[in-house]
Design an enzyme around this catalytic site. Structure first.
Site, mmCIF file in Angstrom:
data_model
loop_
_atom_site.group_PDB
_atom_site.id
_atom_site.type_symbol
_atom_site.label_atom_id
_atom_site.label_comp_id
_atom_site.label_asym_id
_atom_site.label_seq_id
_atom_site.Cartn_x
_atom_site.Cartn_y
_atom_site.Cartn_z
ATOM 1 N N ASP A 141 26.446 41.853 28.103
ATOM 2 C CA ASP A 141 25.548 41.870 29.262
ATOM 3 C C ASP A 141 24.073 41.915 28.876
ATOM 4 O OD1 ASP A 141 27.680 41.827 31.034
ATOM 5 O OD2 ASP A 141 27.812 44.008 31.156
ATOM 6 N N GLU A 236 29.068 38.594 38.382
ATOM 7 C CA GLU A 236 30.056 39.409 39.097
ATOM 8 C C GLU A 236 29.413 40.500 39.947
ATOM 9 O OE1 GLU A 236 32.621 41.656 36.491
ATOM 10 O OE2 GLU A 236 31.017 41.922 35.019
ATOM 11 N N GLN A 287 34.935 35.441 28.066
ATOM 12 C CA GLN A 287 33.565 35.584 27.575
ATOM 13 C C GLN A 287 33.437 36.636 26.476
ATOM 14 O OE1 GLN A 287 30.966 35.560 31.480
ATOM 15 N NE2 GLN A 287 33.089 36.027 31.934
#
Length: 361
Positions: A141, A236, A287
């Site tokens: 992230d 998301e 991912q």
């Protein structure tokens, strides 16, 4: 061989897996052994293993071939020993008491904790308890503060971009809206960068609440211009402008009642407003898995080798971070509990808008 304040250290990986973890483990342990003669103790399954004493001596042969391997040979878990601590019925100890006992039992001089926000927040609390701790920034992230980039992000970006590239051909062939959901629960770095790299027409990220009418207008503009398909990249954690007005409790309740992930809702909303057929692809754990990119191997190795030097110097209570291409040590308490979101004035936001990309606002 150089002198070192640490003779034996423990090393663990915690939180979600990410490409480059094994490369980081390898780099810390090899550098520590070759340069300083340190002994490495592997801790299985993150903080759970630290509490349970699930440890083993990491030998040189354990590190062979790790550089290119995804996942983590140490295993990982999301246990948070300081959150709602309970006395273990078998040992009669609280988690922090068990950790200190195992730290002493294995004759550890320090801990290397590799992970994301939760991992490094726990590492900070361990430092407050008097343990010698060093953190490494891992997360796809890219949302750890005080470091320009985290390892794992680059590989995930490659995977997400490749997926968007492949979906372009299907979108064009079938004249569809293709909605691609990428990870990024609290921060939209992966969505923004993959959306730009993959030529997304719409990119929705948590930092910019979206108006579905704005998104629909962009798609209608493309249709009116003779472009029969659109690519919509959705993080998301993306949320609507209506959701952004809710307090934390109400938002969680609303999301808990949603029968599907955000990409499906966006696709459904777009079909209703535009009348165009939509299809959804949720990339999910694709991912996070697989072989790390060359960039992430190098970055994880750089962080790992520097962590060994931090150990030797006794420079504890720090996150090994990258700032302006220089390795620095950031106090863990300056990282704990914080999330690096995409600033609204970030240059890549400006780039996206100048390209005509709709960000939903």
């Amino acid at each position: 061989m150089q002198s070192s304040k640490v003779k034996t250290f423990g090393i663990l990986t915690s939180g979600g897996d990410a490409p480059g973890l094994n490369a980081a483990i390898r780099a810390v342990c090899r550098t520590a052994r070759i340069q300083y003669g340190m002994k490495a103790v592997g801790i299985r399954n993150g903080y759970r293993g630290l509490v349970q004493g699930d440890m083993f001596t990491l030998e040189q042969e354990d590190l062979v071939g790790l550089l290119t391997v995804g996942g983590t040979i140490l295993g990982t878990a999301r246990d948070k020993p300081f959150k709602n601590p309970q006395v273990d019925p078998k040992t009669g100890l609280l988690p922090i008491e068990a950790i200190k006992k195992n730290y002493k039992k294995w004759k550890l001089d320090a801990l290397v904790c590799i992970g994301g926000n939760g991992t490094n927040s726990t590492a900070s609390l361990l430092a407050d308890e008097g343990l010698n701790v060093i953190g490494l920034p891992k997360t796809i992230d890219n949302d750890i503060v005080k470091t320009d980039i985290t390892f794992g992000f680059h590989t995930a970006l490659d995977v997400a971009t490749d997926a968007i590239d492949r979906l372009h051909s299907t979108a064009h062939s079938h004249s569809r809206i293709m909605v691609i959901e990428v990870m990024g629960h609290k921060a939209g770095w992966l969505g923004l960068y993959s959306g730009i790299a993959g030529g997304g027409d719409v990119v929705l990220i948590p930092e910019i609440p979206y108006d579905i009418k704005s998104v629909a207008n962009k798609i209608k503009e493309r249709r009116d211009a003779g472009k029969n398909f659109s690519i919509v990249v959705v993080a998301e954690g993306a949320l609507s402008k209506e959701e952004a007005k809710l307090d934390k409790k109400a938002f969680k309740k609303a999301r808990a009642s949603m029968p599907y992930s955000i990409a499906y809702r966006v696709a459904h909303e777009l079909e209703e407003v535009t009348g165009l057929e939509s299809r959804v692809t949720v990339l999910g754990y694709l991912q996070r898995g697989g072989t790390p990119s060359a960039y992430d191997r190098v970055l994880a190795t750089r962080f790992g080798t520097e962590a060994a030097h931090f150990l030797a110097k006794g420079d504890f209570g720090k996150l090994v971070a990258l700032q302006k291409n220089q390795i620095v040590g950031v106090p863990l308490h300056e990282v704990a509990g914080l999330v690096k979101k995409v600033p609204l004035n970030d240059p890549m936001i400006k780039v996206a808008k100048e390209l005509g990309t709709c960000l939903g606002d």
